[in-house]
Every structure is written in C-alpha cells, then in structure tokens.
Enzyme design. Structure first.
Site, PDB file in Angstrom:
ATOM      1  N   PHE A 155      11.289 121.164  45.641  1.00  0.00           N
ATOM      2  CA  PHE A 155      12.729 121.176  45.339  1.00  0.00           C
ATOM      3  C   PHE A 155      13.103 120.245  44.192  1.00  0.00           C
ATOM      4  CE2 PHE A 155      12.738 117.277  47.869  1.00  0.00           C
ATOM      5  CZ  PHE A 155      13.676 116.507  47.189  1.00  0.00           C
ATOM      6  N   LYS A 179       6.740 131.338  43.916  1.00  0.00           N
ATOM      7  CA  LYS A 179       7.505 131.142  45.158  1.00  0.00           C
ATOM      8  C   LYS A 179       8.161 129.768  45.027  1.00  0.00           C
ATOM      9  CE  LYS A 179       7.805 129.350  48.717  1.00  0.00           C
ATOM     10  NZ  LYS A 179       8.926 128.390  48.986  1.00  0.00           N
ATOM     11  N   CYS A 287       8.237 112.447  42.010  1.00  0.00           N
ATOM     12  CA  CYS A 287       6.862 112.103  42.400  1.00  0.00           C
ATOM     13  C   CYS A 287       6.336 110.948  41.568  1.00  0.00           C
ATOM     14  CB  CYS A 287       5.945 113.303  42.247  1.00  0.00           C
ATOM     15  SG  CYS A 287       5.716 113.746  40.534  1.00  0.00           S
TER      16      CYS A 287
HETATM   17  P1  NAD Z   1       7.277 120.466  50.346  1.00  0.00           P
HETATM   18  O1  NAD Z   1       5.820 120.200  50.493  1.00  0.00           O
HETATM   19  O2  NAD Z   1       8.139 120.365  51.549  1.00  0.00           O
HETATM   20  O3  NAD Z   1       7.512 121.931  49.754  1.00  0.00           O
HETATM   21  C1  NAD Z   1       6.855 122.370  48.594  1.00  0.00           C
HETATM   22  C2  NAD Z   1       6.707 123.888  48.638  1.00  0.00           C
HETATM   23  O4  NAD Z   1       5.843 124.250  49.721  1.00  0.00           O
HETATM   24  C3  NAD Z   1       8.009 124.644  48.856  1.00  0.00           C
HETATM   25  O5  NAD Z   1       8.002 125.796  48.037  1.00  0.00           O
HETATM   26  C4  NAD Z   1       7.956 125.019  50.321  1.00  0.00           C
HETATM   27  O6  NAD Z   1       8.629 126.216  50.617  1.00  0.00           O
HETATM   28  C5  NAD Z   1       6.474 125.183  50.581  1.00  0.00           C
HETATM   29  N1  NAD Z   1       6.082 124.843  51.964  1.00  0.00           N
HETATM   30  C6  NAD Z   1       6.708 123.961  52.804  1.00  0.00           C
HETATM   31  N2  NAD Z   1       6.034 123.882  53.977  1.00  0.00           N
HETATM   32  C7  NAD Z   1       4.985 124.721  53.875  1.00  0.00           C
HETATM   33  C8  NAD Z   1       3.917 125.059  54.757  1.00  0.00           C
HETATM   34  N3  NAD Z   1       3.824 124.525  55.972  1.00  0.00           N
HETATM   35  N4  NAD Z   1       3.007 125.954  54.336  1.00  0.00           N
HETATM   36  C9  NAD Z   1       3.089 126.485  53.103  1.00  0.00           C
HETATM   37  N5  NAD Z   1       4.066 126.194  52.223  1.00  0.00           N
HETATM   38  C10 NAD Z   1       5.016 125.328  52.606  1.00  0.00           C
HETATM   39  O7  NAD Z   1       7.792 119.470  49.184  1.00  0.00           O
HETATM   40  P2  NAD Z   1       9.281 119.205  48.710  1.00  0.00           P
HETATM   41  O8  NAD Z   1       9.974 118.364  49.724  1.00  0.00           O
HETATM   42  O9  NAD Z   1       9.928 120.446  48.247  1.00  0.00           O
HETATM   43  O10 NAD Z   1       8.996 118.319  47.400  1.00  0.00           O
HETATM   44  C11 NAD Z   1       8.858 116.935  47.405  1.00  0.00           C
HETATM   45  C12 NAD Z   1       7.395 116.533  47.412  1.00  0.00           C
HETATM   46  O11 NAD Z   1       6.755 117.029  46.260  1.00  0.00           O
HETATM   47  C13 NAD Z   1       7.186 115.027  47.355  1.00  0.00           C
HETATM   48  O12 NAD Z   1       6.155 114.694  48.231  1.00  0.00           O
HETATM   49  C14 NAD Z   1       6.769 114.782  45.913  1.00  0.00           C
HETATM   50  O13 NAD Z   1       5.994 113.628  45.697  1.00  0.00           O
HETATM   51  C15 NAD Z   1       5.991 115.999  45.629  1.00  0.00           C
HETATM   52  N6  NAD Z   1       5.891 116.226  44.208  1.00  0.00           N
HETATM   53  C16 NAD Z   1       4.694 115.969  43.596  1.00  0.00           C
HETATM   54  C17 NAD Z   1       4.571 116.134  42.240  1.00  0.00           C
HETATM   55  C18 NAD Z   1       3.275 115.857  41.543  1.00  0.00           C
HETATM   56  O14 NAD Z   1       3.159 116.208  40.391  1.00  0.00           O
HETATM   57  N7  NAD Z   1       2.311 115.227  42.174  1.00  0.00           N
HETATM   58  C19 NAD Z   1       5.664 116.574  41.495  1.00  0.00           C
HETATM   59  C20 NAD Z   1       6.870 116.826  42.156  1.00  0.00           C
HETATM   60  C21 NAD Z   1       6.954 116.655  43.509  1.00  0.00           C
END
Ligand code: NAD
Length: 502
Positions: A155, A179, A287
C-alpha cells in the site's frame, strides 16, 4: 478522461479492457483521513484470473516479436504522459493514502524515473560476443524475455512500486499481471489507463485485484514465469517459498528496521533535520524510513533538541500545506502503532514524545498518530524488533562506531542505513563493514536511482536479482548463448568424438 477514479467499483484491466468484475466479494477502499469508503475493489474470480493468465500468454507471442526500439518508444511516450498527469495522479494517490501532496508527487516521480530507465532497454539487453572461440567458431549471447510475469505490490507506494515492476518487465518483452494493494488500487488503475494511452498494446499489462486467494493463483499457475513482490516480512517469506517451490523466479522485497548512526563530529542541525524528516515523513510508512537513531558518544546530548524539533511537526490532510505528513493507512494499522508505543513504555523505554490520541481539526475520524520519540531503547524491546510502520523514532546510545556497526550487523534486516559524520575515515569504515544493502553518508534515505538497483539485504530481501537497474533486466530475461561455425576453408570431414571444440 479519468475513468478508474470516478468508478466506485474499481474495474479490472482484463484482456485489454477496463471491465467490472463478476465477483460478489468487494473490499472497501477508504480515505484514511476520514475513514469514508471512497471505492470498492473486487476480489477477482478464479475464472477471471485464469482469463488474465491465458490472455497474457497469447499476447506474449506477439509482444516478444515487437522490435526492442518500438517497445522502448512506448516507455518514452509513457514517461511523457506520466509527467503531464503528474499532479492529477498525485491527487488520486493523496486521497487514497493520505500522503501530503508534495510527498505523493515524490512517489509518482520516483516511478517516472524507472520508466525513463526502461526507455533505455535496448542497451540494457545487449548480450556478449567473442569471435574465434575455436577455429571458425564464434559465440554470442542474446537476452530474451521470459514470458508472463506477475507483480504484487504494497500500500505504501502505490505509484512507485508498480512502476518498479511492469515497465522494466514489459520493456524486456514480457507480458505482466499486476495485483496492487487492495488498500489503494485507484492510483495503479490510473497508471494502467495512461499506459494504454501511451500505446501499449492490449493485454501487455493487466491488473487484477484482491488478496491472498488471487496471489496464490499467480504463485502456482505454471504459465507464470517470474513473480516480483514488495510487502511485509511474513508475506514476503511466504511468496518466496511458495513461488520458488512452484519453480518460479521470485524477487521478494520485505520489511525493515533502518538505523541512522550519528557521530559527535556531524553537523547537528543537519542531523536533526534528517532524523525528523526520515522518521515521521509519510507517517513512518516507508520501508526505508529511519526508525532507529544510534547516537555515538557525546552525540546523545542532541536528543533534547531533536525532541523539540519533532514536537513542532504535525500530521494533517493531504492538501493542508502546514502538515508534514498524513494519517496511518487504516484504523487497524493505527491501533497496532499505538499498542506498540504502549509496549515500549511498559518495557522501560523513555517516552519523550507520545503521539497517541492525536487529533486533527475538522477530521475527527482520521487515523492520526503524532510524532513519537523514545530514548534508552534496547535490542530486547518490541519497539526495536518490530517494524512499527508509524511516525515513531527510537534512540539508542553506543560508546563507539564499532559498537554501532555491531548493533546494526546483528539486526535481521538489511534494507537501508545511514551515517552522519564529517570524518571520511568513519564514513569509509561504515560503508565497508556494514551488512546492509543500501548505505547513506549524510543522506538519511539512500534510495538508489534506477540506473542502479534497489539492493536490500538479509531479512529485507529474498531472491538474487533486485529491482530496476541492470539486475531487473537479468531478473525478467533469459540468456541464450549461440555457438556457430561457418565454413570458409577446407573443413575437416572427420567426426569429433571429444567435447572440445575443434
Ligand atoms: P503486506 O505484506 O500486507 O501486503 C503486500 C501485498 O501482499 C498486498 O498486495 C497484499 O494484498 C498481499 N498479501 C497480503 N497478505 C497476503 C498473503 N497472506 N498471501 C499473499 N499475499 C498477501 O504489506 P503492506 O502492509 O501493504 O506494505 C507495507 C510493508 O511493505 C512493510 O513491511 C514495508 O517495509 C514493506 N515494503 C518493503 C519495501 C522494500 O523495498 N523492501 C518497499 C515498500 C514496502
């Protein structure tokens, strides 16, 4: 026209059309400043998922034959269109994430930079060649696309992170299924509309919505060759394990805890400015946010001034020019941030600034958290070990640079880190010894530009090839190596039973 944003039901971008899903299940998309529902995202049905994957496979057959310079030209037109619509995309982005308008523009801009890089794909896809590897034998390699690729995005950067993925994948000759996060799907839909306007053929990019169920289809369908993921640690591990078990190439970028080291010889005002902006900017939902400040020796005397500076900062609506940052993405995420703050206090950290119970005039229902500052934090505390993803900064103290390096190297994460110092020797030692993939020297958030790659390490990244730069081209392609002989002299008429080329 701005179709996606005006649609209460977010469309799918399926087989080249923006269509309404046949699903009965819809997910609320809320404005985090008010918690009003502004749209609904569909949980794409299994039939629609199958249709998207099948179509992507069909389109790949023609797209991979499209000359590389034509593919690059789509990216050039796309870059120009994104710039033309920069403010408008940022406004959509602000409304669904709560980010300030300036920060939303930055989110879009860092994506535009990747599209610019994708316009350079021809030279990035150059192979290698050596003549005369044996008598009358030459070898050359070509870089060829993989097929259907998929991306799953978080997000917190609904423009930048989709743009890390599909422009590079598609410029390389692949087709792509995105997605995006179900929490802010409107921005990626606008990106998709503009991509079509830029002349991308139908079906080269498709966008599906939903959560785990839809992601699982992408992770298991044999037609998908590569999966790019950005999100939290538990999901990132799951994606990597499941995708690779299903024989896919996977790059999985996950969560982080980023430390900034402050040496006593640093410029104090620069340190304070950097810490405030990098910890509470975007409400700490980055992140690469700095969540831990490590003060070395006498630098810890600056903590009271840091507190003073942080206390002046306040959140607010996206179009409130006096606000430094916006709300937390959801009420649930806000509750989690507040409960981690409570844990920090209970486990013995000094709560110098408490952002709980924060209010913003005229927006009583928003997910507000004020700037929060802890000192005396230790590695045993939950606020040190958990990624809080809120405007919370933890201060720690060490006696030496060596101790600070050891602390950071013991962290399971390795996304970003930074040192503030005026000593070249300290900076050089830090860069060399630190086990973190992206290092800033007097730069708090060292996100590399797209001609480099985004190189998180350790628990912040699972995979081999990183996002954008040259590594993205490696990730989205195969190398084919051709060895050929053209007879120009008397050829040997004898069979060769040896593996050696003669
Ligand atoms: P999230 O892991 O909750 O969701 C990410 C994506 O995965 C979404 O599209 C979601 O629909 C999907 N998803 C959620 N649960 C799932 C499951 N059980 N199985 C399969 N898919 C699933 O993350 P978020 O809250 O949207 O984003 C924030 C996180 O992203 C933080 O931890 C942040 O550090 C990380 N992030 C990392 C980077 C990087 O480059 N390392 C960059 C941006 C964000």
């Amino acid at each position: 026209t701005n179709r996606a944003f005006n649609m209460k039901n977010v469309p799918l971008y399926l087989a080249g059309e923006f269509v309404q899903s046949q699903t009965q299940e819809w997910i609320d998309v809320t404005d985090p400043a008010t918690n009003e529902v502004i749209a609904k995202a569909p949980c794409t049905t299994p039939t629609e998922m199958e249709q998207a994957i099948k179509y992507a496979g069909e389109v790949f057959k023609t797209w991979k034959e499209t000359p590389v310079s034509e593919r690059a030209r789509v990216m050039m037109r796309y870059q120009a269109l994104l710039k033309e619509h920069h403010d408008e995309i940022a406004e959509i982005l602000s409304q669904e994430t709560g980010k300030t308008f300036e920060d939303a523009k930055g989110d879009v801009w860092r994506g535009i930079e990747v599209v610019e890089h994708a316009g350079n794909v021809a030279s990035l896809m150059m192979g290698e060649t050596v003549e005369n590897v044996a008598r009358e034998v030459d070898t050359h390699s070509w870089i060829q696309p993989l097929g259907v690729c998929a991306g799953i995005t978080p997000f917190n950067f609904p423009a930048m992170i989709p743009l890390w993925m599909f422009p590079m994948a598609i410029a390389c000759g692949n087709t792509f299924i995105l997605k995006p996060s179900e929490q802010d799907p409107l921005t990626p839909m606008r990106l998709a509309e503009l991509f079509e306007e830029a002349g991308a053929p139908k079906g080269v990019l498709q966008v599906v919505h939903g959560g785990k169920e839809q992601v699982d289809v992408l992770l298991t369908d044999p037609a998908i060759r590569a999966v790019s993921f950005v999100g939290s640690v538990p999901v990132g591990r799951y994606i990597y394990e499941t995708g690779t078990r299903n024989m896919k190439r996977v790059q999985s970028f996950a969560g982080a805890k980023n430390h900034m080291v402050i040496m006593p010889d640093a410029d104090k005002q620069q340190v304070i400015n950097a810490l405030v902006g990098a910890s509470v900017g975007a409400a700490g939902q980055r992140c690469m946010a700095i969540s831990v400040a490590v003060f070395v020796g006498e630098a810890q005397q600056w903590i009271p001034e840091l507190k003073e500076a942080m206390a002046k900062v306040r959140p607010g609506a996206w179009n409130d020019s006096g606000a430094s940052y916006g709300p937390i993405i959801s009420a649930k995420a806000k509750d989690r941030v507040e409960s981690l703050i409570a844990t920090g206090e209970a486990q013995g950290a000094n709560l110098l600034l408490d952002g709980r119970g924060c209010t913003v005039d005229g927006l009583p229902d928003g997910n507000w958290v004020g700037p929060t500052l802890f000192s005396g934090v230790t590695t045993k505390m939950d606020i040190y070990n958990e990624e809080i993803f809120g405007p919370v900064l933890s201060c720690m103290e060490t006696d030496s640079l060596g101790e600070a390096i050891e602390l950071i190297n013991n962290s399971p994460y390795g996304n970003g880190t930074s040192i503030f110092t005026s000593s070249g020797g300290c900076a050089r030692r830090f860069q060399h010894e630190i086990d973190v993939g992206q290092v800033g020297v007097n730069i708090p958030i060292p996100v590399p530009l797209p001609f480099f790659s985004f190189t998180g390490w350790k628990g912040s990244f699972y995979g081999d090839q990183h996002a954008y730069g040259k590594q993205a081209v490696r990730f989205y392609t195969e190398t084919k190596t051709v060895t050929s002989r053209w007879f120009s002299s008397e050829a040997s008429t004898e069979a060769n039973f040896s593996i050696q080329l003669r």
